[in-house]
Design a protein around this motif. Sequence first.
Motif, PDB file in Angstrom:
ATOM      1  N   GLY A   1      13.255  -6.403  13.408  1.00 46.02           N
ATOM      2  CA  GLY A   1      13.401  -6.048  12.009  1.00 46.02           C
ATOM      3  C   GLY A   1      14.650  -6.654  11.385  1.00 46.02           C
ATOM      4  O   GLY A   1      15.332  -7.486  11.987  1.00 46.02           O
ATOM      5  N   PRO A   2      14.971  -6.248  10.140  1.00 44.97           N
ATOM      6  CA  PRO A   2      16.051  -6.882   9.371  1.00 44.97           C
ATOM      7  C   PRO A   2      17.446  -6.497   9.857  1.00 44.97           C
ATOM      8  O   PRO A   2      17.964  -5.440   9.548  1.00 44.97           O
ATOM      9  CB  PRO A   2      15.806  -6.375   7.941  1.00 44.97           C
ATOM     10  CG  PRO A   2      15.070  -5.085   8.114  1.00 44.97           C
ATOM     11  CD  PRO A   2      14.249  -5.221   9.355  1.00 44.97           C
ATOM     12  N   THR A   3      18.061  -7.384  10.632  1.00 42.60           N
ATOM     13  CA  THR A   3      19.387  -7.149  11.199  1.00 42.60           C
ATOM     14  C   THR A   3      20.481  -7.749  10.318  1.00 42.60           C
ATOM     15  O   THR A   3      20.220  -8.501   9.384  1.00 42.60           O
ATOM     16  CB  THR A   3      19.478  -7.778  12.592  1.00 42.60           C
ATOM     17  OG1 THR A   3      19.276  -9.195  12.460  1.00 42.60           O
ATOM     18  CG2 THR A   3      18.438  -7.203  13.538  1.00 42.60           C
ATOM     19  N   GLN A   4      21.720  -7.445  10.684  1.00 43.05           N
ATOM     20  CA  GLN A   4      22.860  -8.011   9.954  1.00 43.05           C
ATOM     21  C   GLN A   4      22.863  -9.532  10.013  1.00 43.05           C
ATOM     22  O   GLN A   4      23.244 -10.205   9.053  1.00 43.05           O
ATOM     23  CB  GLN A   4      24.175  -7.465  10.539  1.00 43.05           C
ATOM     24  CG  GLN A   4      25.423  -7.884   9.769  1.00 43.05           C
ATOM     25  CD  GLN A   4      25.408  -7.418   8.323  1.00 43.05           C
ATOM     26  OE1 GLN A   4      25.140  -6.257   8.055  1.00 43.05           O
ATOM     27  NE2 GLN A   4      25.683  -8.323   7.397  1.00 43.05           N
ATOM     28  N   LEU A   5      22.424 -10.108  11.133  1.00 44.02           N
ATOM     29  CA  LEU A   5      22.360 -11.565  11.248  1.00 44.02           C
ATOM     30  C   LEU A   5      21.466 -12.150  10.163  1.00 44.02           C
ATOM     31  O   LEU A   5      21.792 -13.191   9.576  1.00 44.02           O
ATOM     32  CB  LEU A   5      21.853 -11.961  12.630  1.00 44.02           C
ATOM     33  CG  LEU A   5      21.690 -13.469  12.888  1.00 44.02           C
ATOM     34  CD1 LEU A   5      23.037 -14.177  12.794  1.00 44.02           C
ATOM     35  CD2 LEU A   5      21.050 -13.712  14.242  1.00 44.02           C
TER      36      LEU A   5
ATOM     37  N   GLY B   1       0.830  -1.192   0.000  1.00 44.60           N
ATOM     38  CA  GLY B   1       0.000   0.000   0.000  1.00 44.60           C
ATOM     39  C   GLY B   1       0.865   1.241   0.000  1.00 44.60           C
ATOM     40  O   GLY B   1       1.735   1.410  -0.855  1.00 44.60           O
ATOM     41  N   ASP B   2       0.688   2.106   1.003  1.00 45.41           N
ATOM     42  CA  ASP B   2       1.478   3.337   1.073  1.00 45.41           C
ATOM     43  C   ASP B   2       2.712   3.198   1.959  1.00 45.41           C
ATOM     44  O   ASP B   2       3.392   4.187   2.243  1.00 45.41           O
ATOM     45  CB  ASP B   2       0.609   4.498   1.568  1.00 45.41           C
ATOM     46  CG  ASP B   2       0.017   4.252   2.962  1.00 45.41           C
ATOM     47  OD1 ASP B   2       0.234   3.156   3.520  1.00 45.41           O
ATOM     48  OD2 ASP B   2      -0.663   5.155   3.487  1.00 45.41           O
ATOM     49  N   VAL B   3       3.024   1.981   2.390  1.00 49.45           N
ATOM     50  CA  VAL B   3       4.202   1.740   3.235  1.00 49.45           C
ATOM     51  C   VAL B   3       5.364   1.254   2.368  1.00 49.45           C
ATOM     52  O   VAL B   3       5.249   0.242   1.672  1.00 49.45           O
ATOM     53  CB  VAL B   3       3.905   0.697   4.335  1.00 49.45           C
ATOM     54  CG1 VAL B   3       5.158   0.452   5.184  1.00 49.45           C
ATOM     55  CG2 VAL B   3       2.749   1.154   5.209  1.00 49.45           C
ATOM     56  N   GLU B   4       6.475   1.985   2.390  1.00 44.11           N
ATOM     57  CA  GLU B   4       7.667   1.567   1.662  1.00 44.11           C
ATOM     58  C   GLU B   4       8.503   0.647   2.540  1.00 44.11           C
ATOM     59  O   GLU B   4       8.792   0.961   3.700  1.00 44.11           O
ATOM     60  CB  GLU B   4       8.495   2.776   1.234  1.00 44.11           C
ATOM     61  CG  GLU B   4       9.699   2.389   0.378  1.00 44.11           C
ATOM     62  CD  GLU B   4      10.444   3.602  -0.148  1.00 44.11           C
ATOM     63  OE1 GLU B   4      10.111   4.083  -1.247  1.00 44.11           O
ATOM     64  OE2 GLU B   4      11.369   4.070   0.564  1.00 44.11           O
ATOM     65  N   LEU B   5       8.884  -0.494   1.996  1.00 47.39           N
ATOM     66  CA  LEU B   5       9.624  -1.518   2.727  1.00 47.39           C
ATOM     67  C   LEU B   5      10.956  -1.776   2.037  1.00 47.39           C
ATOM     68  O   LEU B   5      11.102  -1.539   0.832  1.00 47.39           O
ATOM     69  CB  LEU B   5       8.802  -2.810   2.793  1.00 47.39           C
ATOM     70  CG  LEU B   5       7.418  -2.659   3.439  1.00 47.39           C
ATOM     71  CD1 LEU B   5       6.498  -3.798   3.013  1.00 47.39           C
ATOM     72  CD2 LEU B   5       7.539  -2.617   4.953  1.00 47.39           C
TER      73      LEU B   5
ATOM     74  N   LYS C   1      10.764   0.536   8.759  1.00 46.65           N
ATOM     75  CA  LYS C   1      11.571   1.446   9.574  1.00 46.65           C
ATOM     76  C   LYS C   1      12.982   0.911   9.838  1.00 46.65           C
ATOM     77  O   LYS C   1      13.712   1.451  10.660  1.00 46.65           O
ATOM     78  CB  LYS C   1      10.876   1.708  10.920  1.00 46.65           C
ATOM     79  CG  LYS C   1       9.537   2.432  10.797  1.00 46.65           C
ATOM     80  CD  LYS C   1       8.904   2.632  12.168  1.00 46.65           C
ATOM     81  CE  LYS C   1       7.582   3.385  12.066  1.00 46.65           C
ATOM     82  NZ  LYS C   1       7.762   4.784  11.618  1.00 46.65           N
ATOM     83  N   GLY C   2      13.373  -0.179   9.153  1.00 45.79           N
ATOM     84  CA  GLY C   2      14.693  -0.735   9.403  1.00 45.79           C
ATOM     85  C   GLY C   2      14.755  -1.456  10.739  1.00 45.79           C
ATOM     86  O   GLY C   2      13.751  -1.954  11.246  1.00 45.79           O
ATOM     87  N   VAL C   3      15.941  -1.484  11.335  1.00 41.57           N
ATOM     88  CA  VAL C   3      16.140  -2.162  12.614  1.00 41.57           C
ATOM     89  C   VAL C   3      15.618  -1.287  13.752  1.00 41.57           C
ATOM     90  O   VAL C   3      15.878  -0.086  13.798  1.00 41.57           O
ATOM     91  CB  VAL C   3      17.633  -2.479  12.849  1.00 41.57           C
ATOM     92  CG1 VAL C   3      17.833  -3.185  14.175  1.00 41.57           C
ATOM     93  CG2 VAL C   3      18.170  -3.340  11.708  1.00 41.57           C
ATOM     94  N   ILE C   4      14.866  -1.895  14.665  1.00 42.18           N
ATOM     95  CA  ILE C   4      14.333  -1.182  15.837  1.00 42.18           C
ATOM     96  C   ILE C   4      15.144  -1.611  17.056  1.00 42.18           C
ATOM     97  O   ILE C   4      15.047  -2.746  17.517  1.00 42.18           O
ATOM     98  CB  ILE C   4      12.840  -1.501  16.052  1.00 42.18           C
ATOM     99  CG1 ILE C   4      12.050  -1.283  14.763  1.00 42.18           C
ATOM    100  CG2 ILE C   4      12.284  -0.648  17.183  1.00 42.18           C
ATOM    101  CD1 ILE C   4      12.074   0.114  14.218  1.00 42.18           C
TER     102      ILE C   4
END
Length: 246
Positions: free
Chosen positions: A41-45, A14-18, A68-71
Amino acid sequence: MSSIEVNQFTYRHGDVELSGYMAQPSRYPRAGILIVPTIAGPTQLMFDRARWLASLGYSAMVCDIYGKGVIEDIREARQLADALRADAEYYRERFRCALAELRIRSRLANNRIAAIGYCMGGEIVLEMARSGEDIALVVSFHGLLATPLPAKRGMIKSRILVCHGRADPFVPPKQVRTFMDEMDIAGADYHVHIYSGVLHGFTDPASNAKALEAVRYNMSADRQSKAAMLSMFDEIFETGKTPDQY
């Protein structure tokens, strides 16, 4: 061993960029694997695991959860997770978008696709299976097993592998029994591997540095759960390989 190609990109729900991260072998892949990360979220591991799977011949995509990347703050992560879970169908749709992106980028059909997830990611891949997503396999590592939308009889098309720590306080024995009952009623083809004395987060070596006593790395459970996953890959995708790389 063929070389590995890595690509980072954006996609949308939708309107959320991932954000997406893709690691692929230079030769035609055996299968496509969607990797769904933990609540953080998406970490280096997760990126490391994508490259590891690519080294074994798979196209592996790490998907995004919130855009939002890594939290880093667990309280913020929980708030974001609760907001996403509030609408179960919207929650599932976010990861259908990721699956669609994997299918396009890996150039593989549905029956050559698997989805694996860790912690919240394990919950998510099980939701994919419950919703009848046409993929070959889902694998949950220390994932949450409860759902607001239990699977209906005949709905699940995927085979299922759950790797669970017996001492995980986030997934108590009652939740495991309820999940297995749900799978039986749904007629699912599922495996549950339980590791005695093992806590939550057992696949992440960084778990030992976290303040939460419920979260600890376990080398044996990490190794055995990876071996179980690769064995299922071999069986389903007929690679003829053995799980000898960790």
